[in-house]
Each structure stands twice: as structure tokens, then as C-alpha cells.
Design a protein around this motif. Structure first.
Motif, short mmCIF file in Angstrom:
data_model
loop_
_atom_site.label_atom_id
_atom_site.label_comp_id
_atom_site.label_asym_id
_atom_site.label_seq_id
_atom_site.Cartn_x
_atom_site.Cartn_y
_atom_site.Cartn_z
N ILE A 25 -3.05 -85.27 -49.52
CA ILE A 25 -3.78 -86.54 -49.61
C ILE A 25 -5.11 -86.26 -50.31
O ILE A 25 -5.93 -85.46 -49.84
CB ILE A 25 -4.03 -87.16 -48.22
CG1 ILE A 25 -2.71 -87.52 -47.55
CG2 ILE A 25 -4.92 -88.39 -48.33
CD1 ILE A 25 -2.84 -88.11 -46.16
N GLY A 26 -5.29 -86.91 -51.45
CA GLY A 26 -6.54 -86.78 -52.17
C GLY A 26 -6.86 -85.37 -52.63
O GLY A 26 -8.03 -84.99 -52.70
N ALA A 63 -4.10 -92.07 -47.72
CA ALA A 63 -3.53 -91.77 -49.03
C ALA A 63 -3.80 -92.89 -50.02
O ALA A 63 -4.10 -92.64 -51.20
CB ALA A 63 -2.04 -91.51 -48.90
N GLN A 65 -6.33 -94.95 -49.95
CA GLN A 65 -7.74 -94.87 -50.31
C GLN A 65 -7.99 -93.77 -51.33
O GLN A 65 -8.77 -93.95 -52.29
CB GLN A 65 -8.58 -94.62 -49.06
CG GLN A 65 -8.65 -95.81 -48.11
CD GLN A 65 -9.52 -95.53 -46.89
OE1 GLN A 65 -10.33 -94.60 -46.90
NE2 GLN A 65 -9.35 -96.32 -45.84
N ALA A 66 -7.34 -92.64 -51.17
CA ALA A 66 -7.51 -91.54 -52.13
C ALA A 66 -6.97 -91.95 -53.50
O ALA A 66 -7.57 -91.64 -54.54
CB ALA A 66 -6.79 -90.29 -51.62
N ARG A 69 -9.41 -94.30 -55.21
CA ARG A 69 -10.58 -93.61 -55.79
C ARG A 69 -10.21 -92.93 -57.10
O ARG A 69 -11.03 -92.87 -58.03
CB ARG A 69 -11.12 -92.59 -54.79
CG ARG A 69 -11.79 -93.21 -53.57
CD ARG A 69 -12.54 -92.15 -52.77
NE ARG A 69 -11.66 -91.12 -52.22
CZ ARG A 69 -11.08 -91.19 -51.02
NH1 ARG A 69 -11.27 -92.26 -50.25
NH2 ARG A 69 -10.31 -90.21 -50.58
N ALA A 70 -9.00 -92.42 -57.19
CA ALA A 70 -8.59 -91.69 -58.39
C ALA A 70 -8.15 -92.60 -59.52
O ALA A 70 -8.15 -92.18 -60.68
CB ALA A 70 -7.44 -90.74 -58.03
N THR A 182 -1.67 -94.47 -59.94
CA THR A 182 -1.72 -93.40 -58.96
C THR A 182 -0.70 -93.75 -57.88
O THR A 182 -0.35 -94.92 -57.69
CB THR A 182 -3.12 -93.24 -58.37
OG1 THR A 182 -3.58 -94.50 -57.84
CG2 THR A 182 -4.09 -92.78 -59.45
N PRO A 209 -7.01 -84.69 -58.32
CA PRO A 209 -6.76 -85.03 -56.92
C PRO A 209 -6.71 -86.54 -56.72
O PRO A 209 -7.49 -87.28 -57.31
CB PRO A 209 -7.97 -84.43 -56.20
CG PRO A 209 -8.44 -83.33 -57.09
CD PRO A 209 -8.18 -83.80 -58.49
N GLY A 210 -5.77 -86.97 -55.88
CA GLY A 210 -5.63 -88.39 -55.58
C GLY A 210 -4.66 -89.12 -56.48
O GLY A 210 -4.23 -90.23 -56.13
N ASN A 213 -0.17 -88.40 -54.13
CA ASN A 213 -0.37 -88.21 -52.69
C ASN A 213 0.99 -88.21 -52.02
O ASN A 213 1.79 -89.14 -52.22
CB ASN A 213 -1.23 -89.35 -52.13
CG ASN A 213 -2.57 -89.45 -52.84
OD1 ASN A 213 -3.52 -88.77 -52.50
ND2 ASN A 213 -2.63 -90.30 -53.87
#
Length: 507
Positions: A25-26, A63, A65-66, A69-70, A182, A209-210, A213
Motif C-alpha cells: 500500500i503506497g 490503498a 488514499q495512496a 495521492r499518486a 492508479t 509508490p501508490g 496497490n
């Protein structure tokens, strides 16, 4: 990578590509929010391979949320940069081919198939990343232009099954992220290790990252939370029609699009002029490959009555030659994935007997396999088209032979199930091949080909209850985009000023 056999309860999988007890995750390898884990079992030995987190809706939220963000930075990368990162991922996968093949062989139970296909899949997908194009549109005025943009959805979700976890992961994730999305993906709890290993290699390849996930867990918990999440904007699902309907219902509540691949009951139509020397080995391989646990498996043989007996005899002889055993042995077929699947397949064999079909060969557990989830390659003759073994997807090495009189009846029987994924036709007559290719209700039709495969970039998907949408084709990346129409007009010039009359100027 080493394989350690023991009965101590310790994991026997030793691979640097799998972080025991963790999911991604992230960009971080984390346990589940509850701390609970799921045992991943080697189906040949019933020993513990590894443990993975028992993810929950809270983990799916983390996941998502991550992935959110990505998303902006990933979306805004030039398509060629995304493509290059997928190429780098493919190169790393190729370098770890042998290890990935061993991981998947152990968790699924299949013998080695040789080099895995994931690197090639991702290279094909990467080549499409910078081919995502809009079109120019006609306008009513030369002062306007119109065009379309293809844009990613944002955070998308996917759920994949256990029978081919590596290729399924590459297909779903590769196309989704190549388009700029993503993703939050849940692999099956029975076989999550290859997806986790592929995700680790994606990070090593430089995919941020992200972007990817991986939430492990049970379908009713982590799996159900993904399509139900209000910020997931598109879904992909491969699995059973029953679960597919539940995923579609969850997507409907949030009004999000999806594609579904829901299995099959694929017919292999054999005409009297067929080349049985080619057809018989291909049909047996088609139903025993991965122990019949393939959605495209040709599980029904619809044969002209004049060659029925010969074909049954030759199929039985070929099936008796299939060697059964553990993944690392020199065998053709491994075990089924789990005790539940073992019980299911043996139950269908009993149903066939009870319905009056004849077990020509197989029909039980092979001698000497008290441990593991092994079953014999099984051939039924005397099958009528309405029997359950001829109508329902068994997902095991069980082949049913149904006799028909002519082409008309063959079409009726072949199309006479709720499924429509793959169909095969065995004939030397081009006219018959053309007619059958048009009449068969299936997303893929193979002529003198057991699995309807053998092409590069062929769109894959089904008719009827086999689902809708297509993967693996030239449009696979486009399918993870949405279309925006732009109408643009240049700045409107100011109206010309009216000259003042002489008397107005004097005033």
C-alpha cells in the motif's frame, strides 16, 4: 530461491520477491489493519507456503488514499515515460522468470509451463501507452475546432482469480496504469504470491509508490470493499458469474463502469472429416492444462455420431497417458487448487455418474495421492446436452462427449449453455469452418485449435454469461480511458468602433 519441505508450520517458500505477512500500500509493505493473516497452502503437499494479510475495508481505504495521492503525478507523466517504466518492469520480470514460474507453480499447483508470459504481455501493453489518441471533429464554423481527449479514470480497482495469478495481474494492472490510472487490486486468497512478487518488481523498476496497490484478503471482505468504494472509478473482475453479479451490483450503486470475464463451458465441435491425430492431443491438453482450471478449457466435445466411438477411444487412451504429480516433478498435470475445489470437482463426477453418463477413464483420486488435492483426468461418454456436467463450469479435468447428427444440431448443442467464452471447430472443410465461426456464440473461436488461441493481441472476452468487455487486445489501454469532447473557439475580436459625425464631435 530454495524449496524447503517440512511439517513444522513454518513457511516453506523462500523468495526475496515475497515479503511474508505483508501487502503493498503506497509503496510500503504493511500488515493488515487487524493484524490477521491468511495461510497460503501448497496444494500438492498441503504445507504452508507463506502468510499474507487478511485485508479489510480499512486497508482498501488506505490503498485508495495512496492511489489518490499518486494519481496526479502519474497521470501527468508523458505517455512515453509511462511506457518506458512498463518496459523496465517487463525487463525485471524476464530476469526473474524462473523464480516467478516456481512461485506460481507452487501456489497454483501446476507443473512448470516454461518462461512466464508476463514480460511479453507488459511489452505489448507498453507499446500502446503512447498510442492513446483523440480525434478531430468537424465544426460549423471555421473559427472553431473540435477534438476529443482520452483521459484516465483516476483510481481504479480490479479483482483477479487464482488460476493464473501472474498473467491476470499483468493484464489488468499493465493496461490500467499504462492509461495513466492508479490501481487497487486484490488477488485471490488462494494464490496471491505471484502478484505480490510482480508488484515488488514494479517498484524496483521505478513505477512510483501508490501507482500499484495490492490488498490481499478474502473476497467477501477486502474484495467486496473495492467495487463498493465510492472513489473507485472503474473496475475489472475475473471470476465466477455469481461473484461477478455481486461486483456489478456494487458498481451499479456507484455508477461506475466495469468489465467482467466470468468463465465458460467451451465446446469443441468435431466433424467427421477432422484430423484426429491433431485434435485428440490438443483437446486432452486443453482440458488437463492447469488441471482444467482455465476459463477457456474445452470441456465439452460435440462430435458427429459417425466418429463418436473412435474419438472416445482415442481420447481415453490419450488421457491415460497424462502424468499427474507435484509441480517440480516431470508431470503433465498437478493438483487442484484447494480442498474446496477438490470436493467440487469430485462432486461433479458423482453427478455425472448419477445422471447416467459413462466414466470411460478416471473418475476419482489417483492411486498414491493421499495428500494434496489430486484428481484423475476424467472422460465421460453417453452425455446428453442437458446434464449438469454438460451445462455447468466444473473447473477441473473433466471432459464430456456429446454425440450429434449434423451441423445444425452441433450448433444448437454448442450454443446451448449460458456461457459463450471460447469455442473450437475441428474440420478440414473451409466452408464448414466459416459457417461455424459465424454461428458459434463465443468471444473467441478457434479453428483446428483447442483453446482458440495462438494469435498476438487477440481481444479476449465473452458472450452471454461469460461476461462483457475485452482484455489483451490492441484497445486494452483505451478501455481504461474515458472520452472528453472539447469545442474551442478563438478569442472573439472586438466590434469595430463607429466613427463620430462632425456634429457629435462638436458637442
Amino acid at each position: 530461491m530454495t524449496i524447503t519441505e517440512n511439517t513444522t508450520g513454518r513457511p516453506t517458500l523462500d523468495s526475496s520477491l515475497v515479503v511474508d505477512g505483508a501487502m503493498l500500500i503506497g509503496g510500503d509493505w504493511v500488515p493488515s489493519s487487524s493484524g490477521d493473516t491468511i495461510d497460503v497452502i501448497n496444494p500438492a503437499t498441503v504445507e504452508l507456503l507463506a502468510r499474507v494479510p487478511r485485508g479489510t475495508a480499512d486497508d482498501v481505504e488506505a490503498a485508495v488514499q495512496a492511489a489518490e495521492r499518486a494519481f496526479p503525478a502519474w497521470r501527468d507523466l508523458p505517455a512515453t515515460v509511462r511506457a518506458n517504466l512498463l518496459f523496465a518492469w517487463a525487463n525485471l520480470i524476464e530476469q526473474h522468470n524462473a523464480e516467478l514460474d516456481q512461485i506460481e507453480s507452487q501456489e497454483v499447483g501446476r507443473p512448470s509451463w516454461g518462461p512466464p508470459p508476463m514480460a511479453g504481455q507488459l511489452r505489448f501493453i507498453a507499446g500502446q501507452a503512447d498510442k492513446v489518441q483523440g480525434v478531430s471533429l468537424p465544426t460549423y464554423s471555421p473559427e472553431q475546432v473540435g477534438f476529443t481527449l482520452r483521459e484516465p479514470y483516476g483510481v481504479v480497482g480490479a479483482i483477479i482469480p487464482w488460476n493464473a495469478p501472474g498473467p491476470m495481474f499483468a493484464t489488468e494492472v499493465g493496461a490500467a496504469i499504462a492509461a495513466g490510472n492508479t490501481i487497487v487490486i486484490k488477488p485471490a486468497e488462494d494464490a496471491p504470491l505471484t502478484p505480490l512478487a510482480l508488484a515488488k518488481l514494479a517498484l524496483e523498476a521505478g513505477i512510483p509508490p501508490g501507482v500499484i496497490n495490492v490488498v490481499t484478503g478474502y473476497g467477501g471482505e477486502a474484495g467486496a470493499a473495492i467495487p463498493a468504494h465510492p472513489r473507485i472509478r472503474r473496475m475489472g473482475f475475473t471470476g465466477s458469474p455469481q461473484t461477478g453479479a455481486a461486483v456489478m451490483e456494487a458498481c451499479a450503486k456507484n455508477l461506475i463502469p466495469l468489465h467482467l470475464e466470468l468463465g465458460g463451458k467451451s465446446p469443441q465441435v468435431v466433424f467427421a472429416d477432422a484430423d484426429l491425430d491433431a485434435a485428440v492431443p490438443a483437446m486432452v491438453q486443453g482440458i488437463t492444462l492447469n488441471t482444467g482450471q482455465i476459463c477457456a478449457a474445452g470441456s465439452r466435445v460435440v462430435v458427429q455420431r459417425s466418429i463418436h466411438d473412435e474419438l472416445v477411444e482415442r481420447l481415453a487412451a490419450e488421457m491415460r497417458q497424462v502424468r499427474v504429480g507435484a509441480w517440480h516433478e516431470s508431470v503433465n498435470m498437478g493438483p487442484l487448487i484447494s480442498a474446496r475445489q477438490h470436493e467440487r470437482v469430485l462432486g461433479y463426477i458423482d453427478l455425472g455418474r448419477e445422471a447416467g453418463a459413462e466414466v470411460v477413464t478416471g473418475g476419482g483420486v489417483p492411486s498414491g495421492y493421499d495428500r494434496g488435492f489430486f484428481v484423475e483426468p476424467t472422460l465421460f461418454a453417453g452425455v446428453s446436452a442437458d446434464m449438469r456436467i454438460a451445462q455447468e463450469e466444473i473447473f477441473g479435468p473433466v471432459l464430456s462427449v456429446i454425440a450429434v447428427d449434423d451441423e445444425t444440431e452441433a450448433v444448437e448443442v454448442a450454443n446451448g449453455t449460458d456461457y459463450g467464452l471460447v469455442a473450437s471447430v475441428w474440420t478440414r472443410d473451409v466452408g464448414t469452418a466459416v459457417r461455424m465461426s459465424r454461428k458459434l456464440q463465443a468471444g473467441q473461436v478457434g479453428v483446428n485449435n483447442a483453446l482458440g488461441a495462438g494469435v498476438i493481441g487477440g481481444p479476449f472476452g465473452g458472450y452471454k454469461n461469460s461476461g462483457f468487455g475485452r482484455t489483451m487486445g490492441a484497445d486494452s489501454v483505451l478501455d481504461w480511458t474515458q472520452v472528453k469532447t472539447v469545442s474551442m473557439r478563438g478569442a472573439v475580436p472586438p466590434a469595430p468602433r463607429t466613427p463620430l459625425r462632425a456634429e457629435q464631435a462638436q458637442d
